[in-house]
Design an enzyme around this catalytic site. Sequence first.
Site, PDB file in Angstrom:
ATOM      1  N   LYS A 132       8.833  15.438   0.882  1.00 11.65           N
ATOM      2  CA  LYS A 132       8.337  14.307   1.299  1.00 11.65           C
ATOM      3  C   LYS A 132       9.269  13.488   2.335  1.00 11.65           C
ATOM      4  CE  LYS A 132       4.297  12.116   1.761  1.00 11.65           C
ATOM      5  NZ  LYS A 132       2.900  12.659   1.601  1.00 11.65           N
ATOM      6  N   ASP A 172       1.094  11.059   7.196  1.00 12.99           N
ATOM      7  CA  ASP A 172       1.010  10.413   6.136  1.00 12.99           C
ATOM      8  C   ASP A 172       0.547   8.749   6.538  1.00 12.99           C
ATOM      9  OD1 ASP A 172       1.090  10.526   2.884  1.00 12.99           O
ATOM     10  OD2 ASP A 172       1.941   8.641   3.281  1.00 12.99           O
TER      11      ASP A 172
HETATM   12  P1  NDP Z   1      -3.193   5.957   7.370  1.00 13.71           P
HETATM   13  O1  NDP Z   1      -1.942   5.171   7.860  1.00 13.71           O
HETATM   14  O2  NDP Z   1      -3.983   6.480   8.253  1.00 13.71           O
HETATM   15  O3  NDP Z   1      -3.930   4.654   6.677  1.00 13.71           O
HETATM   16  C1  NDP Z   1      -3.612   3.864   5.728  1.00 13.71           C
HETATM   17  C2  NDP Z   1      -4.540   2.986   5.272  1.00 13.71           C
HETATM   18  O4  NDP Z   1      -4.402   2.300   4.053  1.00 13.71           O
HETATM   19  C3  NDP Z   1      -4.750   1.622   6.284  1.00 13.71           C
HETATM   20  O5  NDP Z   1      -5.887   1.458   6.367  1.00 13.71           O
HETATM   21  C4  NDP Z   1      -3.690   0.737   5.440  1.00 13.71           C
HETATM   22  O6  NDP Z   1      -3.869  -0.494   6.059  1.00 13.71           O
HETATM   23  C5  NDP Z   1      -3.909   0.893   4.249  1.00 13.71           C
HETATM   24  N1  NDP Z   1      -2.747   0.457   3.592  1.00 13.71           N
HETATM   25  C6  NDP Z   1      -1.504   1.395   3.547  1.00 13.71           C
HETATM   26  N2  NDP Z   1      -0.537   0.675   2.742  1.00 13.71           N
HETATM   27  C7  NDP Z   1      -1.418  -0.513   2.279  1.00 13.71           C
HETATM   28  C8  NDP Z   1      -0.782  -1.246   1.399  1.00 13.71           C
HETATM   29  N3  NDP Z   1       0.435  -1.459   0.704  1.00 13.71           N
HETATM   30  N4  NDP Z   1      -1.627  -2.439   0.978  1.00 13.71           N
HETATM   31  C9  NDP Z   1      -2.983  -2.287   1.414  1.00 13.71           C
HETATM   32  N5  NDP Z   1      -3.437  -1.175   2.431  1.00 13.71           N
HETATM   33  C10 NDP Z   1      -2.789  -0.545   2.605  1.00 13.71           C
HETATM   34  O7  NDP Z   1      -2.738   6.626   6.315  1.00 13.71           O
HETATM   35  P2  NDP Z   1      -3.630   7.778   5.571  1.00 13.71           P
HETATM   36  O8  NDP Z   1      -5.103   7.602   5.819  1.00 13.71           O
HETATM   37  O9  NDP Z   1      -3.039   9.206   6.195  1.00 13.71           O
HETATM   38  O10 NDP Z   1      -2.951   8.151   4.072  1.00 13.71           O
HETATM   39  C11 NDP Z   1      -3.687   7.349   2.875  1.00 13.71           C
HETATM   40  C12 NDP Z   1      -3.345   7.777   1.476  1.00 13.71           C
HETATM   41  O11 NDP Z   1      -3.477   9.084   1.611  1.00 13.71           O
HETATM   42  C13 NDP Z   1      -1.905   7.818   1.348  1.00 13.71           C
HETATM   43  O12 NDP Z   1      -1.607   7.321  -0.085  1.00 13.71           O
HETATM   44  C14 NDP Z   1      -1.435   9.369   1.706  1.00 13.71           C
HETATM   45  O13 NDP Z   1      -0.244   9.355   0.823  1.00 13.71           O
HETATM   46  C15 NDP Z   1      -2.660   9.843   1.229  1.00 13.71           C
HETATM   47  N6  NDP Z   1      -2.777  11.134   1.719  1.00 13.71           N
HETATM   48  C16 NDP Z   1      -2.746  11.236   2.823  1.00 13.71           C
HETATM   49  C17 NDP Z   1      -2.772  12.604   3.578  1.00 13.71           C
HETATM   50  C18 NDP Z   1      -3.076  12.898   5.043  1.00 13.71           C
HETATM   51  O14 NDP Z   1      -3.485  14.167   5.291  1.00 13.71           O
HETATM   52  N7  NDP Z   1      -2.873  12.073   5.950  1.00 13.71           N
HETATM   53  C19 NDP Z   1      -2.878  13.934   2.750  1.00 13.71           C
HETATM   54  C20 NDP Z   1      -2.806  13.447   1.290  1.00 13.71           C
HETATM   55  C21 NDP Z   1      -2.855  12.303   0.738  1.00 13.71           C
HETATM   56  P3  NDP Z   1      -2.977  -1.346   7.116  1.00 13.71           P
HETATM   57  O15 NDP Z   1      -3.136  -0.494   8.395  1.00 13.71           O
HETATM   58  O16 NDP Z   1      -3.503  -2.908   7.165  1.00 13.71           O
HETATM   59  O17 NDP Z   1      -1.419  -1.014   6.469  1.00 13.71           O
END
Ligand code: NDP
Length: 452
Positions: A132, A172
């Site tokens: 990662k 991510d």
């Molecule tokens: P994105 O950046 O596309 O979206 C993240 C979302 O989560 C946004 O709505 C963001 O809001 C919110 N968010 C992030 N950090 C925080 C925080 N500290 N507090 C509140 N809201 C938060 O990321 P992904 O959708 O790709 O990833 C989401 C989760 O899924 C993560 O845990 C990632 O590790 C996991 N994941 C992702 C994969 C992938 O293929 N993309 C695969 C497997 C797991 P804001 O914009 O306001 O920060």
Amino acid sequence: MTTRSETQTTLDHLLTEIEHRNPAQPEFHQAAHEVLETLAPVIASRPEYAEPGFIERLVEPERQVIFRVPWQDDQGRVHVNRGFRVEFNSALGPYKGGLRFHPSVNLGVIKFLGFEQIFKNALTGLGIGGGKGGSDFDPHGRSDAEVMRFCQSFMTELYRHIGEHTDVPAGDIGVGGREIGYLFGQYRRITNRWEAGVLTGKGAGWGGSLIRPEATGYGNVLFAAAMLRERGEDLEGQTAVVSGSGNVAIYTIEKLTALGANAVTCSDSSGYVVDEKGIDLDLLKQIKEVERGRVDAYAERRGASARFVAGGSVWDVPADLALPSATQNELDEKDAETLIRNGVKAVSEGANMPATLEAVHLLQKAGVAFGPGKAANAGGVAVSALEMAQNHARTSWTSQRVEEELASIMTSIHTTCHDTAERYGAPGDYVTGANIAGFERVADAMLAQGVI
Ligand code: NDP
């Protein structure tokens, strides 16, 4: 042969040692705890797993890289961020795992994510190791040109550590198609190679796999559906709360809706939206994917069925299913109590480690079906591995083929976790099933490859 309780005592000592050797890394401690507290039955059953130094090797990354990332904003000011890549375990294949750009990123966060990734990748049954990376860079509010300059600077250092047979990053939090494009461009420029398999999550027109953007969310919904089927239920007519509004959340909502469930929430760090009629995905995609806006704009434009709640917890909204899809530790003990009080049947983790250890224990104790992220959200990395396979063969598969492969991998992960839990005397405990099944595959490869 050691007993389970002797093994657990040894593992508890090791956890204390991990905390000492890795100070100020609470997320990594939590991830190690979550795995090691379930492994006693399998370690007690195979003496070679209990050999001194074996688990110590598993919890120590093979390599950790930290580097400076200087870049200039549109006004010419210089900023200095920190870049990370943790290459945790390559016993099963090249290191594989995403890059996260978020101000909360530090070494401990990347190590927790890399550690989880080892077991997740093993569960897919594919040939990928765990790694990662990321940076404490915050892309929010940055222009495309600023994001491009940051990505170019980041790759100018990272390129020497990665490669299609070595280490294959993907997206991510904060890293989507735009960032992967800039990163790939700079890699290609520096190396003078068209090495498509060095990054996944590429655009469909230049080496990306169809269904990769959808894969994590779709896969999580398939996993939740499989858990419900075990209980004689399906998704039709169920109400679901989803957190986040990024890649994983959007495609979770899309699949829930396609399978007849009603997804009524989404959120970001400013608050959450409840929409009684179900989230309108065209509107959410327009705001989040095109305009890169905030979720309150959704409530403003949607009309009477939706309202925005600033701050607050999305888990207060009553529902049959909960699919946390934002970030780590976003669902704590108090949230678990609320979900249980509101009659939740299943919780399936789209995000990595979104539920705290205490929340997981409470949900399981209350009989809620609980899908841990390393199993439930493995669809994303699985389709990334399929993207690597397509790149290697210089071909591209149809959406239908990729979606069928994804469904078959998710079914197999569910069955593996379910059956492994039963085999080790913990029926219905997907956390134990996922940890042990992932561990067995990696551990056997490590043992076969000697002390390295
Ligand atoms: P994105 O950046 O596309 O979206 C993240 C979302 O989560 C946004 O709505 C963001 O809001 C919110 N968010 C992030 N950090 C925080 C925080 N500290 N507090 C509140 N809201 C938060 O990321 P992904 O959708 O790709 O990833 C989401 C989760 O899924 C993560 O845990 C990632 O590790 C996991 N994941 C992702 C994969 C992938 O293929 N993309 C695969 C497997 C797991 P804001 O914009 O306001 O920060």
